[in-house]
Design an enzyme around this catalytic site. Structure first.
Site, PDB file in Angstrom:
ATOM      1  N   HIS A  81       1.617  -2.817   2.284  1.00  0.00           N
ATOM      2  CA  HIS A  81       1.681  -1.832   1.197  1.00  0.00           C
ATOM      3  C   HIS A  81       2.186  -0.472   1.679  1.00  0.00           C
ATOM      4  O   HIS A  81       1.918  -0.040   2.792  1.00  0.00           O
ATOM      5  CB  HIS A  81       0.308  -1.681   0.532  1.00  0.00           C
ATOM      6  N   ASN A  82       2.958   0.176   0.814  1.00  0.00           N
ATOM      7  CA  ASN A  82       3.497   1.517   1.055  1.00  0.00           C
ATOM      8  C   ASN A  82       4.466   1.592   2.226  1.00  0.00           C
ATOM      9  O   ASN A  82       4.779   2.670   2.729  1.00  0.00           O
ATOM     10  CB  ASN A  82       2.371   2.539   1.245  1.00  0.00           C
TER      11      ASN A  82
END
Length: 342
Positions: free
Chosen positions: A242-243
């Protein structure tokens, strides 16, 4: 599919030596060439096959000079490998352009819009308010959630799962069973040793010309977006946390993993089975050898790393040279110790 050698040479901006009227109906490797097929020669290792191949035409570099008589027709181009790749791309477009329309049953959610020349395979699902661009191909059993955007000319193969709010650019290819937008690995440890799930409220953005391999996964952001920039090529069985942000034209080979919130620069080359920890940055042009582990930020552009923990490749090779000598060194130490005792 059938073209004359002259038509192919015109497409590739090449010159012909031989019969330009012959018909080509298939592509082949040079050592498996048959009448009606076209191949290429880029690696001198395979030159011997040129003199025996049954292929009707072979694409070669302009600088190539045969060492003996050639029976096949030759097409001379600036770069034979690039030219054959271009030919493969054109054939692929022709094959995929045949698929147009809707195979039933297929689901289209309320408010979803679909462009022209789109193919939606049987048992495919497009969620509410999603937007599908022109000439998109969605193969059977693919799932696109709500509010998904897919740009023109993108191909989504069978079994792909794209979660809500994902943004997919133009000319992307997402291979079978890839998952785009699954939850990031976000869990908050509790005093009693248990974990509470942290809601993952962001999305995934794939820019134009991105390729995602079969079985790869890209997690949605906790907040904001996980971003895969233009031209990135990701192999099969790669995990992106994620991210994460991956810069333009970076390539990542199979079985590699990138942990959350890491930023990888442009035009990096990451080989197979590489692990990259979270919350670090990797400079533009970094090259990472297979089975390496990146545990800290790479700040110098153009660095080549190898090993786990990864170090400069020259340093790593010197260390390996010493490592191979360890058994002999141990034996010498034992011999010296024995002499001292005597």
């Amino acid at each position: 599919m059938e073209f004359t050698i002259k038509q192919i040479a015109t497409l590739l901006n090449g010159t012909i030596e031989g019969d330009e009227t012959l018909k080509i109906s298939q592509l082949s490797k040079i050592d498996e060439g048959k009448e009606g097929s076209i191949s290429f020669l880029a690696n001198p290792k395979y030159e011997s096959h040129l003199y025996s191949t049954a292929a009707s035409a072979v694409i070669v570099d302009k600088s190539f000079q045969p060492k003996q008589a050639v029976q096949t027709t030759l097409i001379f181009v600036d770069n034979s490998y690039s030219a054959f790749t271009q030919l493969l791309q054109e054939v692929n477009k022709l094959v995929n352009s045949v698929r147009i329309g809707v195979e039933e049953p297929a689901f289209l959610g309320n408010g979803a819009t679909v462009g022209e020349q789109v193919y939606r395979g049987a048992f495919s699902y497009v969620g509410a308010n999603s937007r599908i661009g022109n000439n998109v191909k969605i193969y059977p059993h693919a799932y696109l959630g709500n509010n998904v955007t897919v740009g023109a000319n993108t191909i989504i193969y069978a079994g792909v799962k794209i979660y809500d709010n994902a943004v997919i650019g133009q000319n992307c290819i997402i291979h079978a069973n890839a998952v785009i937008g699954s939850d990031g690995f976000g869990f908050a440890p509790q005093p009693d040793g248990s974990y509470h799930t942290i809601p993952q409220l962001g999305n995934v953005v794939l820019e134009d010309d991105v390729s995602i391999g079969a079985g790869s996964t890209i997690d949605c952001a906790t907040m904001g977006s996980t971003v895969i920039r233009q031209g990135v090529k990701i192999d099969n069985l790669v995990m992106i946390g994620h991210n994460v942000e991956i810069g333009k034209h970076t390539v990542i080979a199979a079985q590699s993993g990138v942990s959350g919130s890491t930023k990888i620069g442009e035009k990096c080359v990451i080989a197979g089975q590489v692990g990259i920890v979270g919350h670090i940055s990797v400079a533009n042009g970094t090259k990472v050898g297979a089975q390496s582990g990146i545990g800290k930020s790479v700040k110098q552009e153009g660095t080549t790393l190898k090993g786990s923990p990864a170090t400069d490749i020259n340093e790593n090779l010197r260390s390996l040279a010493v490592f191979r000598k360890l058994p002999a060194l141990e034996k010498r130490v034992q011999e010296l110790e024995a002499k001292q005792k005597n």
